[in-house]
Design an enzyme around this catalytic site. Structure first.
Site, PDB file in Angstrom:
ATOM      1  N   CYS A  84      -5.843  -1.748  -1.105  1.00  0.00           N
ATOM      2  CA  CYS A  84      -4.476  -1.649  -1.625  1.00  0.00           C
ATOM      3  C   CYS A  84      -3.872  -3.018  -1.896  1.00  0.00           C
ATOM      4  O   CYS A  84      -2.786  -3.116  -2.456  1.00  0.00           O
ATOM      5  CB  CYS A  84      -3.601  -0.884  -0.650  1.00  0.00           C
ATOM      6  SG  CYS A  84      -4.433   0.571   0.000  1.00  0.00           S
ATOM      7  N   HIS A 334       2.091   4.715  -5.549  1.00  0.00           N
ATOM      8  CA  HIS A 334       1.096   3.745  -5.090  1.00  0.00           C
ATOM      9  C   HIS A 334      -0.231   3.909  -5.834  1.00  0.00           C
ATOM     10  O   HIS A 334      -1.215   4.368  -5.278  1.00  0.00           O
ATOM     11  CB  HIS A 334       0.908   3.928  -3.574  1.00  0.00           C
ATOM     12  CG  HIS A 334      -0.038   2.955  -2.950  1.00  0.00           C
ATOM     13  ND1 HIS A 334      -0.229   1.668  -3.414  1.00  0.00           N
ATOM     14  CD2 HIS A 334      -0.853   3.081  -1.858  1.00  0.00           C
ATOM     15  CE1 HIS A 334      -1.115   1.058  -2.641  1.00  0.00           C
ATOM     16  NE2 HIS A 334      -1.519   1.885  -1.699  1.00  0.00           N
TER      17      HIS A 334
END
Lengths: 390, 128
Positions: A84, A334
């Site tokens: 991420c 996200h």
């Protein structure tokens, strides 16, 4: 202080885009950033591109050159994979490339396409950010890993699911005017507490959604900006990168995230600032507890004290330190590889007044911070952004 | 899954299943699980094999309701990190109701097949 200038930003809306491929989304974000900066593709020296699971989700490796082509160039490029934190690292490396004098103009950004994998496929894909041998084979999912950290935090410092719910409510509320956000939906503390459980103590509203999207930035040297008379009033004055073990069980504590602390120290030192100088922060709230970890590791709160920050109103947009005015990962969405670059874009546009939530930023605010985390913070980047006065 | 990666880990699981669990300690007494050639905390390469204590204490746990496909038939299940003194292990807790799992609870470690794939998983059971 580094004088790397942020001259342009671009992003797609984050959400479910079943009809768009990765190259299509990154082209939109990157071309928008180039236009915003007023830079032709011919002047770009390099592309730093973040992506996590494109090889799985789109059966496409070697995405760097593919994305450069999509922007109208064949300059040297690289795909940076750090879960991420992939595009946080892309920005970090781009800042270094310019700072070292190797490049004058760089596009840094990222893309992720995930909704086409379905919930089970995306859960499986995201779990790859944990240690396969020690964690994934022991049933650890990505929400499960953060849930393990949340329970350890509660055990050490106190805190409740209700404290976490206030973080979710705040970030959903911030996203309401952000048309790029995946979730523009108001929620209440009661709704957050009653949502179906995904990994105790987390319910559905403690987790960010699975999103598709892309974000891109154009960074340049001050010399290039001056020579081309370009408006580039925000500098990235500090860039830090920290690391930790992959598996949670190998860490001395599960209640703190030293990788962010390390990244923050480097970034603050480089920018010659301390946490008290920061007016706004975009932090990596992939799960509600992650916002707590970030604020403590960034030095904005002492260990054990950020858990009540949203509940007390301190991190809301009318509070002393507005956090995740964009909606955060929690509500903005996200798309893993795009997140770090999108956070930097949010801080820049909040500071220059062009973000839909910019009215919440104090008139005299000049410094903001973006924190991006990979996995359970085995990687972290921190960028300090400053409005420069010329 | 290559033998190069899993060789040491498979041997470790075999031993754990036989009740002969072990771990490695570096010269600076950092506890590690195989496979390792160097300690991630200090870089030391002198790793000595030590006996894993019979019981450990739950440090943290979660009930996973949305599993990865490999654990589809297990959900909801409890995953925990357990402290065995010098080293910690991550695994699935069985033999206790999920609402009764608690931090500081003492458990033993063994190896059992996952209900979905038959892959071997570190499993914790309440200490007798």
């Amino acid at each position: 202080m580094s004088q790397v200038r942020l001259a342009g930003t671009g992003m797609t809306s984050f959400g479910s885009h079943p009809d768009r491929t990765g190259r299509d989304m990154f082209a939109s974000a990157g071309l928008e950033a180039l236009e915003d900066a007023g830079v032709p593709a011919a002047d770009v020296d390099e592309l730093f591109y973040g992506n996590f699971i494109g090889t799985l989700s789109e059966r496409q490796g070697h995405q760097g050159p593919l994305m450069a082509e999509a922007l109208g160039t064949t300059v040297p490029s690289r795909r940076i994979e750090s879960a991420c934190a992939s595009s946080g690292l892309a920005v970090h490396d781009a800042v270094r490339a310019i700072g070292s004098g190797d490049a004058d103009v760089v596009v840094a950004g990222g893309m992720e396409r995930m909704t086409n994998m379905g919930t089970a496929g995306a859960t499986d894909g995201l779990a790859r950010a944990a240690d396969d041998l020690y964690e994934v084979q022991s049933g650890v999912t990505f929400p499960g890993a953060y849930a393990l950290m949340a329970r350890a935090y509660f055990d050490e410092y106190g805190g409740t699911h209700e404290d976490l719910a206030h973080i979710a409510v705040k970030n959903h509320d911030n996203a309401l005017v952000n048309d790029h956000a995946h979730l523009q939906q108001e929620i209440t503390v009661a709704e957050a507490l009653e949502a179906p459980e995904i990994a105790a103590p987390f319910g559905l509203y403690d987790a960010c959604p699975i999103s598709d999207g892309a974000a891109a930035l154009v960074l340049m040297s001050p010399t290039y900006a001056a020579e081309h008379d370009l408006e580039a009033g925000v500098a990235i004055s500090g860039a830090g990168h920290g690391g930790d073990t992959m598996a949670l069980h190998d860490r001395p504590t599960l209640s703190r995230t030293p990788a962010t602390r390390e990244a923050a120290k480097v970034a603050y030192d480089e920018a010659s600032i301390d946490p008290n100088d920061v007016a706004i922060a975009e932090v990596h709230d992939c799960f509600t507890i992650a916002e707590v970890f970030a604020l403590e590791a960034l030095g904005m709160y002492r260990d054990g004290e950020a858990i009540g920050a949203a509940r007390r109103g301190e991190t809301r947009r009318d509070g002393e330190l507005p956090v995740n005015l964009s909606g955060g990962l929690k509500a903005k969405g996200h798309p893993v590889g795009a997140t770090g670059a999108a956070q930097v874009a949010a801080v820049a546009t909040l500071l220059d007044g062009s973000h839909p939530r910019a009215e919440a930023v104090a008139d005299d605010a000049t410094i903001g911070v973006a924190q991006n985390a990979g996995g359970t913070v085995a990687s972290a980047t921190v960028h300090v952004l400053e409005v420069i006065d010329e | 899954m290559t033998a190069a990666t899993d060789g040491g880990y498979d041997e470790f699981l075999d031993a754990l299943a036989d009740g002969d669990g072990y771990f490695y300690a570096c010269s600076n007494e950092h506890g590690l699980l195989p496979p390792r050639q160097a300690c991630p905390h200090c870089g030391d390469r002198e790793l000595a094999r030590r006996e894993l204590p019979r019981t450990g204490e739950i440090v943290t746990h979660t009930t996973v309701s949305v599993p990865t496909p490999q654990f589809d038939d297990n959900a909801p299940y409890v995953t925990a990190i357990v402290d065995f003194g010098q080293v910690r292990l991550t695994g699935i807790v069985r033999g206790v109701d999920r609402d009764d799992v608690a931090i500081e609870q003492r458990v033993t470690a063994t190896v059992e097949p996952s209900e979905t794939t038959d892959d071997r998983t570190i499993t914790f059971r309440p200490a007798q």
